[in-house]
Design an enzyme around this catalytic site. Structure first.
Site, short mmCIF file in Angstrom:
data_model
loop_
_atom_site.label_atom_id
_atom_site.label_comp_id
_atom_site.label_asym_id
_atom_site.label_seq_id
_atom_site.Cartn_x
_atom_site.Cartn_y
_atom_site.Cartn_z
N TYR A 142 -3.11 -8.76 -3.88
CA TYR A 142 -3.12 -9.39 -2.56
C TYR A 142 -3.87 -10.72 -2.56
O TYR A 142 -3.57 -11.60 -1.76
CB TYR A 142 -3.78 -8.46 -1.52
N LYS A 193 -1.47 1.94 -13.36
CA LYS A 193 -0.25 1.79 -14.16
C LYS A 193 -0.71 1.35 -15.55
O LYS A 193 -0.31 0.29 -16.05
CB LYS A 193 0.69 0.78 -13.47
N ASP A 253 1.24 4.76 3.08
CA ASP A 253 2.38 4.95 3.99
C ASP A 253 3.14 6.23 3.62
O ASP A 253 3.56 6.99 4.49
CB ASP A 253 3.37 3.77 3.91
#
Ligand code: IPM
Ligand code: MG
Length: 359
Positions: A142, A193, A253
């Site tokens: 971000y 990851k 989410d």
């Protein structure tokens, strides 16, 4: 008598409606528990763009930094979608997180028994789920540099962002995750990851190094794609889920849908000192704004998190949460949660019922 100063950011869409409900309840619950609250409404997001041209005016940021806690509803709306990114409501939210140095985002996901039928997942999969996403909030892809867009001489366009974490950024969010795991069920699953990304390899090493300070915490690591799958396959395996900024955005989410409605989930964003920011996980729902249809419960539960974590008023926080349980047990539902045999109510009527439940 303790008194606290709250900066109130109603924002856009359904924000003003759910903020009004939360404010009324906070006023009553403060009186019941012998402290006082003062509210300082400030513009942010689209509301601030309309008023000042900026999604986060300097006056709003300084009011937030000077408060005891900040309560935010939601930002954004389709009328701002074509503005350049720096002028969009979302940029205001990101600037607020980074300007208040809120690196730790806590997103609890707990199944409310009265709502178990509202989930698209089967009851036996979700019953008993009680997990906490601990999302890093001021770093990662971000905010990483370099980022931007360039056009080569041949006219080929390229856009790029950088996923980057320093060891100290990883350590401070990992510590939040470990400390929470100690207070909860003692399990921490770190998401990365690391089979592909260098930044994730560092993340995993730092989390492993910290594990030796927390012998009581059972640590596991999971690749983000597998974590996404496990969250819907067997969500009870999770207690604390520790993630970077982007992975936590996505997984929170997904985790929200375990509860059936994103309209139920609160969150807290915290720094190492200074006020915290408390906000529902859901967005500004412009499609139902101003129609008295919004579900105010995530906002009310965010206010409860503010009371508990931000103001250390545990008893008042528990009363608000009890009021939420009570209205759900009465069968009152806003449209997002409506089910057979329940009573449909609007945002204001839900607020009235919550007030009544507070006594
Ligand atoms: C969230 C939201 C924000 C984010 C957006 C509105 C910038 O999706 O709080 O999860 O991506 O962090
Ligand atoms: Mg999100």
């Amino acid at each position: 008598m303790s008194s606290y100063h709250i900066t109130l950011l109603a924002g856009d869409g359904i924000g003003p409606e759910i903020t009004a409900v939360a404010r009324r309840l906070l006023e009553v619950v403060a009186q019941q528990h012998n402290f006082s609250l003062s509210f300082d409404p400030q513009p942010v997001g689209g509301a601030a763009i309309d008023a000042t041209g900026e999604p986060l005016p300097a006056s709003t940021l300084s009011a937030c930094r000077g408060a005891d806690a900040v309560l935010l509803a939601a930002i954004g709306g389709p009328q701002y979608d074509n503005l350049p990114r720096a002028k969009r409501p979302e940029s205001g939210l990101l600037a607020l997180r980074s300007g208040m140095e809120l690196f730790a985002n806590l997103r609890p996901v707990k199944i409310v028994p009265a709502l178990i039928g509202a989930s698209t997942l089967r009851e036996e999969v979700i019953s008993g789920v009680d997990l906490m996403v601990v999302r890093e909030l001021t770093g990662g892809i971000y905010f990483g540099q370099p980022k931007g867009r360039v056009t080569s001489e041949s006219g080929e366009e390229r856009g790029f962002n950088t996923m980057t974490y320093s060891s100290s950024e990883i350590d401070r969010i990992a510590r939040v995750g470990f400390d929470l795991a100690v207070q909860r069920s003692g399990r921490l699953c770190s998401v990365d990851k690391a089979n592909v990304l260098d930044v994730s390899q560092l993340w995993r090493e730092r989390v492993d190094a910290m594990a030796s300070d927390y012998s009581g915490v059972e640590v596991s690591h999971m690749y983000v794609d597998n974590a996404a799958m496990q969250l819907v396959r067997a969500p009870r395996q999770f207690d604390v889920l520790l993630t970077g900024n982007l992975f936590g955005d996505i997984l929170s989410d997904e985790a929200a849908m375990l509860t059936g409605s994103i309209g139920m989930l609160p969150s807290a964003s915290l720094g190492s000192e200074g006020p915290g920011l408390f906000e529902p996980v859901h967005g500004s729902a412009p499609d139902i704004a101003g129609q008295d249809k919004a579900n105010p419960l995530a906002m009310v539960l965010s206010a409860a998190m503010m009371l508990r974590i931000g103001l250390k008023q545990e008893a008042a926080a528990a009363s608000l949460e009890k009021a939420v349980d009570a209205v759900l047990a009465q069968g009152l539902r806003t449209g997002d949660l409506m089910a057979e045999g329940c009573t449909a109510v609007g945002c204001q009527a839900m607020g009235d019922a919550l007030l009544k439940a507070l006594g």
